[in-house]
Design a protein around this motif. Sequence first.
Motif, PDB file in Angstrom:
ATOM      1  N   UNK A 152       0.832  -1.211   0.000  1.00  0.00           N
ATOM      2  CA  UNK A 152       0.000   0.000   0.000  1.00  0.00           C
ATOM      3  C   UNK A 152       0.868   1.264   0.000  1.00  0.00           C
ATOM      4  N   UNK A 153       1.895   1.299   0.846  1.00  0.00           N
ATOM      5  CA  UNK A 153       2.766   2.483   0.915  1.00  0.00           C
ATOM      6  C   UNK A 153       3.503   2.681  -0.401  1.00  0.00           C
ATOM      7  N   UNK A 154       4.056   1.621  -0.942  1.00  0.00           N
ATOM      8  CA  UNK A 154       4.787   1.731  -2.216  1.00  0.00           C
ATOM      9  C   UNK A 154       3.866   2.174  -3.355  1.00  0.00           C
ATOM     10  N   UNK A 155       2.599   1.781  -3.281  1.00  0.00           N
ATOM     11  CA  UNK A 155       1.667   2.065  -4.370  1.00  0.00           C
ATOM     12  C   UNK A 155       1.016   3.441  -4.261  1.00  0.00           C
ATOM     13  N   UNK A 156       1.116   4.091  -3.114  1.00  0.00           N
ATOM     14  CA  UNK A 156       0.395   5.354  -2.920  1.00  0.00           C
ATOM     15  C   UNK A 156       1.294   6.550  -2.609  1.00  0.00           C
ATOM     16  N   UNK A 157       2.554   6.310  -2.232  1.00  0.00           N
ATOM     17  CA  UNK A 157       3.443   7.404  -1.851  1.00  0.00           C
ATOM     18  C   UNK A 157       4.699   7.374  -2.711  1.00  0.00           C
ATOM     19  N   UNK A 158       5.032   8.469  -3.391  1.00  0.00           N
ATOM     20  CA  UNK A 158       6.280   8.503  -4.169  1.00  0.00           C
ATOM     21  C   UNK A 158       7.491   8.359  -3.240  1.00  0.00           C
ATOM     22  N   UNK A 159       8.319   7.364  -3.502  1.00  0.00           N
ATOM     23  CA  UNK A 159       9.455   7.050  -2.631  1.00  0.00           C
ATOM     24  C   UNK A 159      10.778   7.379  -3.314  1.00  0.00           C
TER      25      UNK A 159
END
Length: 374
Positions: A152-159
């Motif tokens: 979820x974090x990888x898919x929703x927040x630019x890293x």
Amino acid sequence: MSSQNTQENDTGTDTTAELLGIIRDPAARKFVSSTLWATIKKIPVAGDMLEILGEVFIGLADQERAFRHQRLVDYILGVAAIRRADLDIQDEDLLVAIRRVIQDDEAGKARYYARLTVLMVESNVELEEKLHFLNMLSELACSQIAYAREFYIRDTIPLCGYPDCDSAVRELISQGNGRNLRARSNLVSWGLLQEEQLPAGLDGASGIVYKRTEDLGKLITFLFSENDRQPNAIDKTRKAAFDVIIVNHLKSTDDLYLTHLSSRLESAGLTVDVVDRVSDHQLQKTARRYVWNNKLSKPSASGPEKESIEIRILNAPPLVGGPSSRDTGSGSFRLTSGAFNNARNHSHLGSGSTTELLSLLDAVADSLIIALGQ
């Protein structure tokens, strides 16, 4: 005699199978009692083995009761810690969760059950959906919940370190160890991830991509606070974010392409950053819009090629060599090369030599301000 021995052996085999069935049954294992002891006594073993087994299973039963008690305490304290004073949690909501807390083998999930109970009540989730998420939580291991959060974090927040979210997700999917494969399979079976078959490419190869579903977003919001849904939770860093990134490529008169455009945008309340064309800004920064310029040449029948400068507003970061052909952007503006940089054309020197450039940059700024709702 032989018949009697056979009967005794059959009895021993049956009781052994009965015991193994009890031991392997998670529900029965949680309620070890005198019934189990009676079963153990039927197993034909020598010496003091029966007494030893009895002590072992009584100890396991006591330990299991202590674990269940601690899980229940953790759950109740968790609910008390996060519920609002004006939130009315019905006994029914507590009981359906408590049953699963007691039956769950992983002590670390008590806090998840607590958040799920409270957040579903706050969100006015219907009973059928509550049961769906409670059953889901009881079936997912802590490691699989952690995998879901990372997806979820990888898919929703630019890293930082990835050109885009898709690249960050692909890296996670490419980790094909057994635990990750099992986690992904369970998330798909519970409708948290959706498999999509990619069409075959020119080489004939195809593949599968995974997309998060609405239920994944709900589950992660239920189980984790906003702070626990940030990149540092998975040892990553969020990209620096701006409204507009201006890519510094071709030099303009008095650097107006950078200074005037930045000033106009910032005065409208937009955040602006300037990056060099050849840099790793795609891996470290992100923006809602990008401004990029490029030199265009047009053949002329009467003389040398006529050069012009194109300024484009892009929705995605340009590659080092230029924008992706798929990014049509949201605006394109052109002027002659001499008007963009009057050092290239002496006919533009002197009073009013920047008028055309400033006018074009104002048009670019106006387009951005409108597009970004300022």
